[in-house]
Design a protein around this motif. Structure first.
Motif, mmCIF file in Angstrom:
data_model
loop_
_atom_site.group_PDB
_atom_site.id
_atom_site.type_symbol
_atom_site.label_atom_id
_atom_site.label_comp_id
_atom_site.label_asym_id
_atom_site.label_seq_id
_atom_site.Cartn_x
_atom_site.Cartn_y
_atom_site.Cartn_z
ATOM 1 N N ASP A 84 0.828 -1.214 0.000
ATOM 2 C CA ASP A 84 0.000 0.000 0.000
ATOM 3 C C ASP A 84 0.866 1.269 0.000
ATOM 4 O O ASP A 84 0.490 2.285 -0.580
ATOM 5 C CB ASP A 84 -0.907 -0.032 1.246
ATOM 6 C CG ASP A 84 -1.826 1.171 1.360
ATOM 7 O OD1 ASP A 84 -2.824 1.213 0.609
ATOM 8 O OD2 ASP A 84 -1.549 2.073 2.177
ATOM 9 N N ASP A 85 2.023 1.192 0.655
ATOM 10 C CA ASP A 85 2.905 2.368 0.779
ATOM 11 C C ASP A 85 3.799 2.595 -0.431
ATOM 12 O O ASP A 85 4.451 3.645 -0.524
ATOM 13 C CB ASP A 85 3.794 2.220 2.029
ATOM 14 C CG ASP A 85 3.005 2.349 3.324
ATOM 15 O OD1 ASP A 85 1.972 3.047 3.318
ATOM 16 O OD2 ASP A 85 3.432 1.766 4.340
ATOM 17 N N ASP A 90 0.092 4.237 -2.601
ATOM 18 C CA ASP A 90 -0.135 5.497 -1.872
ATOM 19 C C ASP A 90 1.112 6.381 -1.761
ATOM 20 O O ASP A 90 1.023 7.512 -1.282
ATOM 21 C CB ASP A 90 -0.680 5.212 -0.462
ATOM 22 C CG ASP A 90 -2.106 4.691 -0.498
ATOM 23 O OD1 ASP A 90 -2.712 4.706 -1.593
ATOM 24 O OD2 ASP A 90 -2.617 4.262 0.554
ATOM 25 N N ARG A 95 5.563 4.834 8.142
ATOM 26 C CA ARG A 95 4.623 3.799 8.605
ATOM 27 C C ARG A 95 5.035 3.407 10.016
ATOM 28 O O ARG A 95 6.192 3.099 10.257
ATOM 29 C CB ARG A 95 4.705 2.602 7.654
ATOM 30 C CG ARG A 95 3.986 1.343 8.064
ATOM 31 C CD ARG A 95 2.488 1.441 8.035
ATOM 32 N NE ARG A 95 1.939 1.684 6.717
ATOM 33 C CZ ARG A 95 0.619 1.916 6.524
ATOM 34 N NH1 ARG A 95 -0.235 1.916 7.529
ATOM 35 N NH2 ARG A 95 0.175 2.176 5.310
HETATM 36 MG MG MG Z 1 -2.271 4.013 2.508
#
Ligand code: MG
Ligand code: IPE
Ligand code: IPE
Ligand code: MG
Ligand code: MG
Length: 292
Positions: A84-85, A90, A95
């Motif tokens: 996701d990162d 994104d 994180r």
């Molecule tokens: Mg995200």
């Protein structure tokens, strides 16, 4: 037992298991192994494993039989966060209060770390020593695989990229990207207890689905209002990425109301557990108040 003591016990068990697989065992792909350990052993809230343990506990499962499911759901979750990162998703640098996996190890290793955590989750479900019977193990593998892939999280992540424009489609996307894994966590706890009561499973599913949706709406609000110090994630990244979210679509107040309604529904659903469900109930209340 108090919730705080339960959480401490659960976290220490998870830590032990993760250290065993990610640090004590040594593998030839040292950098890959290091990147996996970096992403896993870095202070996540461990919400999904706690849902496994608390549900199982309410139904009299023994800790040993909950360990594989608890660790597997967290490994799938961490894999989803690493991917996701990535810049292609994104594009996030922070994180859990630390540089994201790809910032330290590069995109290629981060992709492989996610892939390998996913495999490890199923390896642990299939092989970790327990007194679970083969049917329980298979049931866990089935539920977790369905929740992770095209029927669950990965599908939700793909829909997220395309931008949902109605509340209905946004809700469905949240249920996939976030709700599916939270629901699987609760159901895996019930499987660890070998409980197949259909009414109970339906009640647990209602509980988890409502919590799952509320959890993502809270995450969206925290993206707007939460501080980096508390969330350990960049503030306002959804706006930068032009994400359509609950708050962007219906506003902050209505999002807050939706969270209240969803939690009320969730708590109502687990009343059937009686006093044994007290810790799960307390945990849901903690989630409702969460600031990170
Ligand atoms: Mg995200
Ligand atoms: C963040 O999950 C991603 C979402 C699905 C909203 P968490 O808020 O559980 O993140 P960690 O595991 O504590 O870092
Ligand atoms: C993530 O949603 C859902 C996942 C399945 C990883 P977000 O993209 O909002 O999660 P955060 O805010 O980065 O943790
Ligand atoms: Mg995302
Ligand atoms: Mg978010």
């Amino acid at each position: 037992m108090k919730l705080a003591d339960f959480v401490t016990e659960a976290q220490s068990r998870l830590d032990h298991i993760f250290r065993h697989y990610l640090i004590e065992q040594t593998h030839s792909a040292a950098k890959l192994q290091e990147s996996m350990a970096y992403a896993v052993l870095n202070g996540g809230k461990r919400i999904r494993p706690l849902l496994v343990y608390l549900t199982g506990y309410a139904l009299d499962a023994i800790w040993e039989n909950m360990d594989p499911a608890a660790s597997a759901v967290e490994l799938i979750h961490v894999y989803s966060l690493i991917h996701d990162d990535l810049p292609a998703m994104d594009n996030s640098d922070l994180r859990r209060g630390k540089p994201t996996c790809h910032k330290i190890y590069g995109d290629a290793i981060a992709i492989l770390a996610g892939d390998t955590l996913q495999s490890l989750a199923f390896e642990i479900l299939a092989t970790h020593s327990t007194t679970l019977n083969p049917k329980q193990r298979l049931n866990m593998i089935q539920k977790l695989s369905l929740a992770s892939g095209i029927h669950g999280m990965a599908a939700g992540q793909a829909l997220d990229l395309s931008g949902m424009t109605t509340l209905e489609s946004l809700t469905q996307m949240y249920q996939l990207k976030t709700g599916a894994l939270l629901t699987a966590s609760v159901l895996l706890g019930a499987i660890a207890a070998n409980n197949e009561n259909p009414q109970l499973l339906t009640a647990l599913e209602t509980f988890a689905k409502n919590i799952g949706l509320a959890f993502q709406i809270q995450d969206d609000l925290l993206d707007i209002e939460g501080t980096v110090q508390l969330t350990g994630k960049p503030q306002g990244i959804d706006l930068v990425n032009e994400k359509i979210t609950y708050p962007s679509l219906i506003g902050i107040d209505k999002s807050r109301q939706a969270i209240q309604t969803l939690f009320k529904e969730a708590l109502g659903a687990i009343e059937c557990l009686g006093p044994k469900g007290q810790l799960l109930h307390d945990f849901a209340n903690y989630l409702l108040q969460r600031q990170k």
